[in-house]
Design a protein around this motif. Structure first.
Motif, PDB file in Angstrom:
ATOM      1  N   THR A  44      20.983-110.273  69.721  1.00 15.06           N
ATOM      2  CA  THR A  44      20.699-108.933  69.179  1.00 15.06           C
ATOM      3  C   THR A  44      20.608-108.863  67.660  1.00 15.06           C
ATOM      4  N   GLY A  45      21.157-109.862  66.957  1.00 13.22           N
ATOM      5  CA  GLY A  45      21.186-109.776  65.496  1.00 13.22           C
ATOM      6  C   GLY A  45      22.281-108.868  64.983  1.00 13.22           C
ATOM      7  N   ILE A  46      23.178-108.463  65.872  1.00 13.45           N
ATOM      8  CA  ILE A  46      24.290-107.572  65.526  1.00 13.45           C
ATOM      9  C   ILE A  46      25.595-108.307  65.761  1.00 13.45           C
ATOM     10  N   GLU A  47      26.437-108.373  64.747  1.00 11.46           N
ATOM     11  CA  GLU A  47      27.696-109.111  64.874  1.00 11.46           C
ATOM     12  C   GLU A  47      28.875-108.147  64.944  1.00 11.46           C
ATOM     13  N   ILE A  48      29.505-108.090  66.089  1.00  7.24           N
ATOM     14  CA  ILE A  48      30.694-107.262  66.281  1.00  7.24           C
ATOM     15  C   ILE A  48      31.838-108.177  66.714  1.00  7.24           C
ATOM     16  N   HIS A  49      32.874-108.225  65.911  1.00  9.11           N
ATOM     17  CA  HIS A  49      34.020-109.068  66.282  1.00  9.11           C
ATOM     18  C   HIS A  49      34.684-108.490  67.523  1.00  9.11           C
ATOM     19  N   ILE A  69      23.738-105.732  61.269  1.00  8.50           N
ATOM     20  CA  ILE A  69      25.023-105.014  61.250  1.00  8.50           C
ATOM     21  C   ILE A  69      26.172-106.003  61.458  1.00  8.50           C
ATOM     22  N   VAL A  70      27.247-105.817  60.676  1.00  8.26           N
ATOM     23  CA  VAL A  70      28.443-106.652  60.797  1.00  8.26           C
ATOM     24  C   VAL A  70      29.667-105.739  60.891  1.00  8.26           C
ATOM     25  N   ILE A  71      30.468-105.926  61.919  1.00  4.17           N
ATOM     26  CA  ILE A  71      31.692-105.142  62.116  1.00  4.17           C
ATOM     27  C   ILE A  71      32.856-106.122  62.254  1.00  4.17           C
ATOM     28  N   GLY A  72      33.832-106.009  61.362  1.00  2.00           N
ATOM     29  CA  GLY A  72      34.919-106.970  61.290  1.00  2.00           C
ATOM     30  C   GLY A  72      35.996-106.792  62.344  1.00  2.00           C
ATOM     31  N   GLU A  73      36.906-107.746  62.365  1.00  2.00           N
ATOM     32  CA  GLU A  73      37.927-107.844  63.404  1.00  2.00           C
ATOM     33  C   GLU A  73      38.839-106.632  63.499  1.00  2.00           C
ATOM     34  N   ALA A  88      38.341-103.611  62.292  1.00  2.00           N
ATOM     35  CA  ALA A  88      37.650-102.328  62.147  1.00  2.00           C
ATOM     36  C   ALA A  88      37.983-101.414  63.321  1.00  2.00           C
ATOM     37  N   GLU A  89      38.096-100.115  63.028  1.00  2.00           N
ATOM     38  CA  GLU A  89      38.331 -99.109  64.059  1.00  2.00           C
ATOM     39  C   GLU A  89      37.279 -98.021  63.899  1.00  2.00           C
ATOM     40  N   ILE A  90      36.580 -97.708  64.980  1.00  2.00           N
ATOM     41  CA  ILE A  90      35.485 -96.743  64.938  1.00  2.00           C
ATOM     42  C   ILE A  90      35.771 -95.635  65.940  1.00  2.00           C
ATOM     43  N   GLY A  91      35.675 -94.395  65.485  1.00  2.00           N
ATOM     44  CA  GLY A  91      35.966 -93.244  66.334  1.00  2.00           C
ATOM     45  C   GLY A  91      34.821 -92.888  67.266  1.00  2.00           C
ATOM     46  N   ASN A  92      34.799 -91.648  67.720  1.00  2.00           N
ATOM     47  CA  ASN A  92      33.782 -91.172  68.658  1.00  2.00           C
ATOM     48  C   ASN A  92      32.578 -90.592  67.918  1.00  2.00           C
ATOM     49  N   ASN A  93      31.416 -90.669  68.577  1.00  2.00           N
ATOM     50  CA  ASN A  93      30.180 -90.078  68.044  1.00  2.00           C
ATOM     51  C   ASN A  93      29.793 -90.646  66.677  1.00  2.00           C
ATOM     52  N   VAL A  94      29.910 -91.937  66.527  1.00  2.00           N
ATOM     53  CA  VAL A  94      29.569 -92.595  65.261  1.00  2.00           C
ATOM     54  C   VAL A  94      28.189 -93.244  65.389  1.00  2.00           C
ATOM     55  N   THR A  95      27.386 -93.134  64.333  1.00  2.00           N
ATOM     56  CA  THR A  95      26.046 -93.721  64.305  1.00  2.00           C
ATOM     57  C   THR A  95      25.922 -94.684  63.133  1.00  2.00           C
ATOM     58  N   LEU A  96      25.448 -95.896  63.399  1.00  2.00           N
ATOM     59  CA  LEU A  96      25.198 -96.892  62.363  1.00  2.00           C
ATOM     60  C   LEU A  96      23.720 -97.259  62.363  1.00  2.00           C
ATOM     61  N   TYR A  97      23.158 -97.425  61.162  1.00  2.00           N
ATOM     62  CA  TYR A  97      21.788 -97.903  61.034  1.00  2.00           C
ATOM     63  C   TYR A  97      21.787 -99.358  60.568  1.00  2.00           C
ATOM     64  N   GLN A  98      20.604 -99.961  60.505  1.00  2.00           N
ATOM     65  CA  GLN A  98      20.506-101.400  60.258  1.00  2.00           C
ATOM     66  C   GLN A  98      21.140-101.804  58.924  1.00  2.00           C
ATOM     67  N   GLY A  99      21.700-103.017  58.930  1.00  2.00           N
ATOM     68  CA  GLY A  99      22.237-103.588  57.705  1.00  2.00           C
ATOM     69  C   GLY A  99      23.599-103.086  57.283  1.00  2.00           C
ATOM     70  N   VAL A 100      24.253-102.279  58.091  1.00  2.00           N
ATOM     71  CA  VAL A 100      25.578-101.749  57.733  1.00  2.00           C
ATOM     72  C   VAL A 100      26.631-102.848  57.875  1.00  2.00           C
ATOM     73  N   THR A 101      27.558-102.875  56.918  1.00  2.00           N
ATOM     74  CA  THR A 101      28.676-103.819  56.981  1.00  2.00           C
ATOM     75  C   THR A 101      29.993-103.056  56.927  1.00  2.00           C
ATOM     76  N   LEU A 102      30.832-103.280  57.908  1.00  2.00           N
ATOM     77  CA  LEU A 102      32.216-102.796  57.871  1.00  2.00           C
ATOM     78  C   LEU A 102      33.064-104.048  57.645  1.00  2.00           C
ATOM     79  N   GLY A 103      33.246-104.394  56.374  1.00  2.00           N
ATOM     80  CA  GLY A 103      33.808-105.688  56.015  1.00  2.00           C
ATOM     81  C   GLY A 103      35.221-105.640  55.479  1.00  2.00           C
TER      82      GLY A 103
END
Length: 270
Positions: free
Chosen positions: A90-95, A112-116, A118-133
């Motif tokens: 997919t080209g999307i990296e989610i730990h 998109i990169v989401i780190g180990e 990371a905590e994400i709530g409800n109804n969240v939208t991410l677009y391409q290239g986002v990093t939660l580092g």
């Protein structure tokens, strides 16, 4: 002697049993909710088969649910391996250690990169290239906590164990290194926080309609420089009335700048 059931009957029985088991566990409802979320957030979605087979963001989310299941049960290698396969496809990296809430949507998610942690709530939208580092080498909470109803624009980088408040919006290309309060908009590098007066309860996908705060201030300052040049010319020419008029204009411009800046809660622009 009883006749053995046909292969077709055995397959139907097995399929029914599997469906009932998945239904009781809530997996079927979760899958339906994920598909419905795509239709809610993407007007390009036309049919259920298209969403199931052609949306890498949905595939990455489903892969993550499985890898996270193994990760939480201490099958770390299995979880990491599944997340690696997901990244390849997919080209999307989610730990697999990341925690993701309901109605999570990734639109055009390449990069998109989401780190180990990371905590994400409800109804969240991410677009391409986002990093939660992360920003630490220690094995502690080092990735962002994202609240509910948050939209993060393409290319945005959210770094460190900071918190993004509910109903917030992060502009494309922003670099967030401080906590973001609830009901706010974030813009810039490094990002500056601009409070919203009337937050909307629904997810606001208009992440391109963001104020250019610094550009507005710079335009004010350029105008002030022009007025100062006129005042200097009037001084050289010995025109007291012109000097007084220019000073009044200057005072009015300064008040406008101060009023504009104070209308937002902007860090670094006191």
């Amino acid at each position: 002697m009883k006749k053995l059931p046909s292969k077709m009957f055995a397959f139907a029985t097995l399929s029914t049993s599997l469906y009932v088991t998945l239904k009781k566990s809530g997996i079927i409802d979760t899958l339906k909710e994920d598909i419905e979320t795509v239709f809610e957030r993407d007007p390009a979605a036309r049919s259920i088969p298209e969403v199931i087979f052609c949306y890498p963001g949905l595939h990455a989310l489903w892969f993550h649910r499985i890898s996270h299941f193994f990760w939480k049960r201490n099958f770390k290698l299995t979880g990491r391996f599944l997340s690696h396969i997901s990244r390849f496809l997919t080209g999307i990296e989610i730990h697999p250690g990341a925690n993701i809430g309901k109605k999570f949507f990734i639109d055009h998610g390449m990069g998109i990169v989401i780190g180990e942690t990371a905590e994400i709530g409800n109804n969240v939208t991410l677009y391409q290239g986002v990093t939660l580092g992360g920003t630490s080498l220690k094995k502690v909470k080092r990735h962002p906590t994202v609240g509910n109803n948050v939209v993060i624009g393409s290319g945005a980088k959210v770094l460190g164990a900071l918190k993004i408040g509910d109903n917030s919006k992060i502009g494309s290309g922003s670099v967030v290194i401080r906590d973001v309060p609830r009901n706010s908009t974030v813009v810039g590098v490094p990002a500056k926080t601009i409070e919203k007066e009337n937050p909307e309860k629904k997810v606001d996908l208009e992440h391109t309609k963001l104020p250019d705060v610094e550009g507005r201030v710079i335009r004010y300052l350029l105008h002030r420089i022009e007025e100062l040049e006129k005042e200097i010319s009037a001084l050289n020419e010995g025109k007291p009335e012109a000097i007084e008029n220019e000073r009044k204009k200057e005072a009015e411009e300064l008040k406008k700048i101060e009023k504009y800046i104070k209308s937002y809660d902007i860090e670094g622009l006191e």
